[in-house]
Design a protein around this motif. Structure first.
Motif: not given
Length: 604
Positions: A99-100, A105-106, A112-114, A137-139
């Motif tokens: 859920d976005g 947040g960053i 997720l990247r991990a 968010t933009t970050d």
């Protein structure tokens, strides 16, 4: 199914599409995804956009099943294996639905990247479905860019959003975008009919159409509303049950209200409106229905006969056509604007009924705007024809100027009867012809400058006339006009310079030939200005001397004042003092020095 059972699930979940063919109204997206799977051209990231409830998340789940199902056949999942069933309920370990709005947040994107580098547990692909992705968010977006552009081979991303304009361009450029269309009303009606049959209910077609129109192109909204209807009604559901549940007015009541508006029958209009609210119709719902009805009238008046109706069923198409012809498109548009303004204010006040009644009365006071438009067009056409006919006053002045006058006798005005007779004889007769005679062209020649400038002022637009009256006209060869302005009318000169093209077109139309128009440069003084003589300093007069002046003494006695200060004024300042009578002027001149100095002593 027993709705009181603890295992009861809502219709929107139980009848969720499980294959590409079951997603209604999105055949273009289903076809593209199926062909991509068949030819093994599946992108690493997809973006599904569209209104709510049109099948974005369902399509994402079906895509995940088609990619991971071990029994997939021609891009169609089996929906029987453990992987398909787990994805359908959202419990598969390799298909993660995020859920976005809750994970925006960053730090969430870093997690997720991990995890994205961890291989899938049992499936071919690990699929990330991020719903409402525009809430990130933009970050967070910036942190996702590199992973989104170059993900591991076994990872796919599917983004779902209702507001794609909020996404960064760098995100959009890394995704294959599919726009989901709103679902047509007829398709929703057919799907609801299938659900009613499966649930064992008998629903009237009019009731299904009401629910489908209320959904506004969203399949999920229609199913949620239909679930509420099934819980409210008995085994047989009619259109009256839908109106009673939703607080809406019937089609016949809407038609009667608009008939009263078209006929401007205000007593019947107010009574129908009051009866609708008294019967349980909600004010906002009734206003929205009237807005949609006026929209249908507007499209009908424009000739869009094949456009689907939003307010009433297709059975009332002839009634809409009749009302549109009686009312006219300009009046319908004005009524729609009035009602739209009232509806936008209802949510902010607690006297919405007054606003609704006011809007309806204002609409009933509208005249037939079609006839008004025709009258204005006729008046404009008449003015254009009259403008091309020479004025009788102008003909009379020209005739008087050409008549030779006696040198010994002064011209005397003719008697009233002769004057009226003269004007009657000289009044031109307008010939009956389709094209009236045009204004005679003015020739450019020496000596006709005043007449040419007068014609230029009379035929010009109102915004030019006041500026052209301050100008003088000169003729230069060949076929050139020069407008000169005094230095005190510099604003008019700059205005005419700015609009020189329009003045040149006007001169060409007036003379009937190509004319070059220019503005004379502002006059600049080349001779040096004489310097004002410096007044010689002399001693200031004392207050006693000033108080002894008769004029000053009278002022002090009248106003009960006294002299506080004596100030020296220049001669130019003395001359500019208003309302000085002769006596005061004599006293002021008495203060001047005999040698005519330019400064005098005056009381302040």
């Amino acid at each position: 199914m027993d709705t009181n059972s603890p295992h009861y699930t809502v219709l929107a979940r139980r009848f969720r599409p499980q294959t590409f063919d079951e997603v209604i109204g999105q055949q273009h997206v289903a076809r593209a995804l199926q062909n991509a799977i068949r030819h093994e051209r599946v992108a690493h990231a997809y973006l599904f956009t569209g209104a709510r409830g049109v099948g974005k998340t369902s399509m994402a789940r079906i895509l995940a099943k088609a990619l991971n199902c071990p029994n997939v056949n021609d891009a169609v999942p089996c929906n029987n294996c453990d992987i398909c069933q787990a994805i359908s309920v959202g419990n598969d370990v390799d298909v993660l639905e995020i859920d976005g709005a809750s994970n925006r947040g960053i730090d969430d994107i870093r997690q997720l990247r991990a995890n994205v580098n961890v291989k899938s547990m049992r499936s071919r692909y690990k699929v990330y479905i991020i719903d409402e992705v525009h809430m990130l968010t933009t970050d967070a977006f910036n942190a996702l860019l590199k992973t989104l552009e170059e993900p591991p081979p076994g990872v796919k991303f599917v983004f779902c959003t209702t507001e794609p304009e909020k996404l960064l361009d760098t995100i959009l450029s890394r995704c294959q975008r599919f726009d989901f269309a709103s679902i047509e009303t007829q398709n929703i009606v057919e799907r609801l009919a299938e659900i009613a049959t499966a649930e064992g209910y008998e629903v009237a077609p009019e009731a299904l159409e009401l629910v489908a129109r209320r959904a506004g192109g969203s399949m999920r909204d229609s199913q949620s509303l239909f679930d509420q209807v099934l819980a409210f009604a008995e085994d047989t559901i009619t259109a009256d049950d839908i109106h009673q549940l939703l607080g809406t007015a019937t089609d016949d009541r809407l038609v009667a209200l608009v008939d009263a508006l078209v006929s401007r029958d205000r007593p019947s209009l107010v009574q129908l409106f009051d009866a609708a609210l008294a019967s349980g119709v909600q004010l906002t719902e009734l206003t929205d229905q009237l807005l949609r009805y006026l929209r249908d009238l507007m499209l009908t008046a424009t000739g869009a006969e094949t456009t689907s109706l939003m307010s009433v069923s297709e059975n009332h198409r002839d009634t809409l056509r009749r009302q549109a012809e009686d009312w006219g498109l300009p009046t319908i548009i004005a009524a729609l604007q009035i009602l739209t303004e009232a509806r936008s204010q209802m949510n902010r006040v607690n006297y919405g009924r007054v606003l609704g009644e006011l809007a309806l009365i204002r609409i009933s006071l509208l005249e037939d705007l079609r006839s008004i438009d025709a009258m204005l067009h006729a008046i404009q056409t008449k003015d254009e024809r009259t403008d091309s006919i020479p004025s009788p006053r102008r003909i009379k002045s020209q005739d008087t100027a050409e008549r030779p006058a006696s040198a010994n006798s002064a011209p005397t005005p003719p008697p009233v009867t002769e004057k009226k007779k003269l004007e009657t004889e000289q009044k031109p007769e307008i010939p009956h012809q389709t094209a009236p005679p045009s204004r005679p062209k003015v020739k450019i020649k020496k000596g006709c400058e005043p007449e040419l400038l007068t014609q230029l002022i009379e035929t010009s637009d109102v915004r030019f006339q006041s500026h052209l009256r301050t100008a003088s006209l000169a003729i230069f060869e060949p076929n050139g006009l020069e407008l000169a302005f005094d230095t005190s009318y510099d604003f008019s000169r700059r205005f005419c310079e700015k609009n020189l093209d329009e003045i040149q077109r006007l001169a060409c139309r007036l003379t009937g030939q190509s004319v070059a128009v220019r503005i004379a440069a502002p006059a600049e003084s080349t001779s040096p200005q004489p310097k004002a003589p410096v007044a010689e300093s002399r001693p200031r007069r004392s207050m006693e001397d000033v108080e002894n002046i008769p004029f000053v003494r009278d002022l002090l006695s009248v106003f009960n004042a006294k002299v506080l200060q004596v100030q020296t004024l220049k001669a130019a300042e003395v001359a500019s003092i208003p309302d000085l009578n002769s006596g005061a002027a004599a006293e002021v001149s008495g203060l001047s020095e005999p040698d005519g100095e330019e400064s005098q002593d005056l009381p302040e």
